[in-house]
Design a protein around this motif. Structure first.
Motif, mmCIF file in Angstrom:
data_model
loop_
_atom_site.group_PDB
_atom_site.id
_atom_site.type_symbol
_atom_site.label_atom_id
_atom_site.label_comp_id
_atom_site.label_asym_id
_atom_site.label_seq_id
_atom_site.Cartn_x
_atom_site.Cartn_y
_atom_site.Cartn_z
ATOM 1 N N GLU A 172 0.947 -1.341 -0.043
ATOM 2 C CA GLU A 172 0.008 -0.072 0.001
ATOM 3 C C GLU A 172 0.797 1.365 -0.195
ATOM 4 O OE1 GLU A 172 -2.416 -0.514 3.223
ATOM 5 O OE2 GLU A 172 -3.948 -1.610 2.333
ATOM 6 N N VAL A 173 2.069 1.215 0.703
ATOM 7 C CA VAL A 173 2.867 2.451 0.699
ATOM 8 C C VAL A 173 3.641 2.525 -0.641
ATOM 9 C CG1 VAL A 173 4.959 3.197 1.861
ATOM 10 C CG2 VAL A 173 3.348 2.212 3.350
ATOM 11 N N LEU A 174 4.052 1.518 -1.202
ATOM 12 C CA LEU A 174 4.518 1.473 -2.469
ATOM 13 C C LEU A 174 3.627 2.032 -3.355
ATOM 14 C CD1 LEU A 174 6.953 -1.789 -2.355
ATOM 15 C CD2 LEU A 174 7.635 0.557 -2.342
ATOM 16 N N THR A 175 2.522 1.670 -3.291
ATOM 17 C CA THR A 175 1.456 2.070 -4.438
ATOM 18 C C THR A 175 1.293 3.773 -4.232
ATOM 19 O OG1 THR A 175 0.391 0.106 -4.356
ATOM 20 C CG2 THR A 175 -0.936 1.677 -5.149
ATOM 21 N N ILE A 176 1.137 4.208 -3.088
ATOM 22 C CA ILE A 176 1.040 5.488 -2.726
ATOM 23 C C ILE A 176 2.022 6.193 -3.174
ATOM 24 C CG2 ILE A 176 0.565 7.186 -1.024
ATOM 25 C CD1 ILE A 176 -0.832 5.282 0.647
ATOM 26 N N GLU A 177 3.383 5.816 -2.968
ATOM 27 C CA GLU A 177 4.594 6.332 -3.405
ATOM 28 C C GLU A 177 4.575 6.410 -4.902
ATOM 29 O OE1 GLU A 177 7.788 4.521 -1.340
ATOM 30 O OE2 GLU A 177 7.761 5.681 0.284
ATOM 31 N N ASN A 178 4.189 5.345 -5.522
ATOM 32 C CA ASN A 178 4.270 5.287 -7.031
ATOM 33 C C ASN A 178 3.424 6.300 -7.553
ATOM 34 O OD1 ASN A 178 4.794 3.914 -9.656
ATOM 35 N ND2 ASN A 178 2.959 2.862 -9.391
ATOM 36 N N MET A 179 2.065 6.396 -6.940
ATOM 37 C CA MET A 179 1.187 7.327 -7.536
ATOM 38 C C MET A 179 1.581 8.742 -7.330
ATOM 39 S SD MET A 179 -2.231 5.737 -6.135
ATOM 40 C CE MET A 179 -3.319 7.107 -6.513
ATOM 41 N N GLU A 180 2.439 9.127 -6.211
ATOM 42 C CA GLU A 180 3.026 10.344 -5.834
ATOM 43 C C GLU A 180 4.300 10.635 -6.924
ATOM 44 O OE1 GLU A 180 4.207 10.009 -1.788
ATOM 45 O OE2 GLU A 180 2.323 10.638 -1.063
ATOM 46 N N MET A 181 4.846 9.653 -7.047
ATOM 47 C CA MET A 181 6.234 9.827 -8.267
ATOM 48 C C MET A 181 5.663 9.819 -9.555
ATOM 49 S SD MET A 181 8.767 6.868 -6.842
ATOM 50 C CE MET A 181 9.988 7.345 -8.107
ATOM 51 N N LYS A 182 4.407 9.268 -9.888
ATOM 52 C CA LYS A 182 3.819 9.667 -11.438
ATOM 53 C C LYS A 182 3.167 11.109 -11.439
ATOM 54 C CE LYS A 182 2.417 4.737 -12.353
ATOM 55 N NZ LYS A 182 1.414 3.840 -12.547
ATOM 56 N N GLU A 183 2.567 11.459 -10.293
ATOM 57 C CA GLU A 183 2.290 12.908 -10.221
ATOM 58 C C GLU A 183 3.401 13.805 -10.373
ATOM 59 O OE1 GLU A 183 -0.549 15.856 -10.619
ATOM 60 O OE2 GLU A 183 -0.821 13.503 -10.620
ATOM 61 N N GLU A 184 4.441 13.399 -9.534
ATOM 62 C CA GLU A 184 5.622 14.414 -9.780
ATOM 63 C C GLU A 184 6.282 14.244 -11.133
ATOM 64 O OE1 GLU A 184 8.317 13.366 -6.572
ATOM 65 O OE2 GLU A 184 6.936 13.902 -4.971
ATOM 66 N N LEU A 185 6.251 13.315 -11.802
ATOM 67 C CA LEU A 185 6.803 12.983 -13.135
ATOM 68 C C LEU A 185 5.882 13.864 -13.960
ATOM 69 C CD1 LEU A 185 8.931 11.873 -14.711
ATOM 70 C CD2 LEU A 185 7.320 9.612 -15.096
ATOM 71 N N LYS A 186 4.595 13.912 -14.084
ATOM 72 C CA LYS A 186 3.899 14.624 -14.875
ATOM 73 C C LYS A 186 3.883 15.996 -14.534
ATOM 74 C CE LYS A 186 -0.099 11.107 -15.003
ATOM 75 N NZ LYS A 186 -1.473 10.796 -14.651
ATOM 76 N N ILE A 187 4.024 16.364 -13.282
ATOM 77 C CA ILE A 187 4.161 17.940 -13.045
ATOM 78 C C ILE A 187 5.729 18.285 -13.776
ATOM 79 C CG2 ILE A 187 4.701 19.563 -11.248
ATOM 80 C CD1 ILE A 187 2.879 18.080 -9.415
ATOM 81 N N GLY A 188 6.664 17.491 -13.739
ATOM 82 C CA GLY A 188 7.900 17.655 -14.257
ATOM 83 C C GLY A 188 7.993 17.789 -15.691
ATOM 84 N N GLU A 189 7.104 16.918 -16.231
ATOM 85 C CA GLU A 189 6.870 16.954 -17.692
ATOM 86 C C GLU A 189 6.315 18.153 -18.295
ATOM 87 O OE1 GLU A 189 4.827 13.552 -18.489
ATOM 88 O OE2 GLU A 189 6.643 12.247 -18.715
ATOM 89 N N ARG A 190 5.369 18.644 -17.463
ATOM 90 C CA ARG A 190 4.652 19.826 -17.845
ATOM 91 C C ARG A 190 5.421 21.214 -17.560
ATOM 92 N NH1 ARG A 190 -0.045 17.343 -14.976
ATOM 93 N NH2 ARG A 190 0.525 18.552 -13.154
ATOM 94 N N LYS A 191 6.392 21.137 -16.431
ATOM 95 C CA LYS A 191 7.036 22.333 -16.285
ATOM 96 C C LYS A 191 8.195 22.263 -17.443
ATOM 97 C CE LYS A 191 7.068 22.715 -11.151
ATOM 98 N NZ LYS A 191 7.884 22.376 -9.904
#
Length: 203
Positions: free
Chosen positions: A32-51
């Motif tokens: 569950e922790v890894l899933t949450i971290e994975n989702m956070e990383m994906k969101e951060e990656l999307k934000i990074g791509e947008r930036k």
């Protein structure tokens, strides 16, 4: 005795099973922790791509502005038909029959961004029927603008040192040229850019 041995084994198996259950619970929690971290990383990656895309866009816009700023800018562009007296004095006219010359005056503005050095300005004068007033025909009197071969009326070479310059270019009407009444268009080119446009009218 057999019953005791079975009960002892059963007790051992229960302890092992409880250990597995605890491990499975830990794995579930970790998952569950890894899933949450994975989702956070994906969101951060999307934000990074947008930036990154925004930065690329800003970079492109800045490059366009710098490229645009590297061209010469003209001010006070004015084209006039003139009559030339025997003394060489010019008198402005709006009459076809009196026109002996077309005078184009302008100011090349100060530009601290562009590279100093020799620049070539092409002047192109079009009659009302769009025929270009030129010194002659052939490649000698042409230039390339955006991969297109254009005829010019006059050419002016300048040594530009990033400071404002007042210039005049004169096109003398040939004896064999017949001018037409109507609106004349004057365009100035430098590099791949049309840097100025003006008109004058003859009656």
């Amino acid at each position: 005795w057999e019953y005791y041995k079975v009960q002892k084994k059963l007790s051992s198996l229960q302890k092992i099973a409880q250990g597995y259950v605890r491990k499975m619970d830990s794995i579930v929690v970790i998952n569950e922790v890894l899933t949450i971290e994975n989702m956070e990383m994906k969101e951060e990656l999307k934000i990074g791509e947008r930036k990154y895309k925004n930065l690329e866009k800003v970079k492109g816009e800045l490059e366009d502005k710098v490229d645009e700023a590297s061209y010469l800018a003209l001010y006070n562009l004015e084209g006039k038909a003139v009559y030339v007296r025997g003394s060489g004095k010019e008198t402005e006219t709006d009459k076809v029959r009196r026109t002996k010359r077309v005078r184009v005056c302008f100011t090349v503005g100060e530009n601290t961004i562009t590279e100093p050095g020799e620049r070539i300005i092409y002047v192109r004068i079009a009659q009302p029927d769009k025929e270009i007033l030129a010194k002659g025909r052939g490649e000698k009197f042409t230039f390339i603008h955006n991969d297109e071969v254009l005829q010019y009326s006059e050419v002016k070479k300048i040594n530009y040192q990033n400071e404002a310059i007042d210039l005049c270019v004169r096109y003398n009407i040939r004896d064999t040229q017949e001018l037409q009444p109507g609106l004349y268009h004057i365009d100035l080119f430098e590099g791949d850019k049309n840097i100025g446009h003006t008109t004058f009218e003859l009656k």
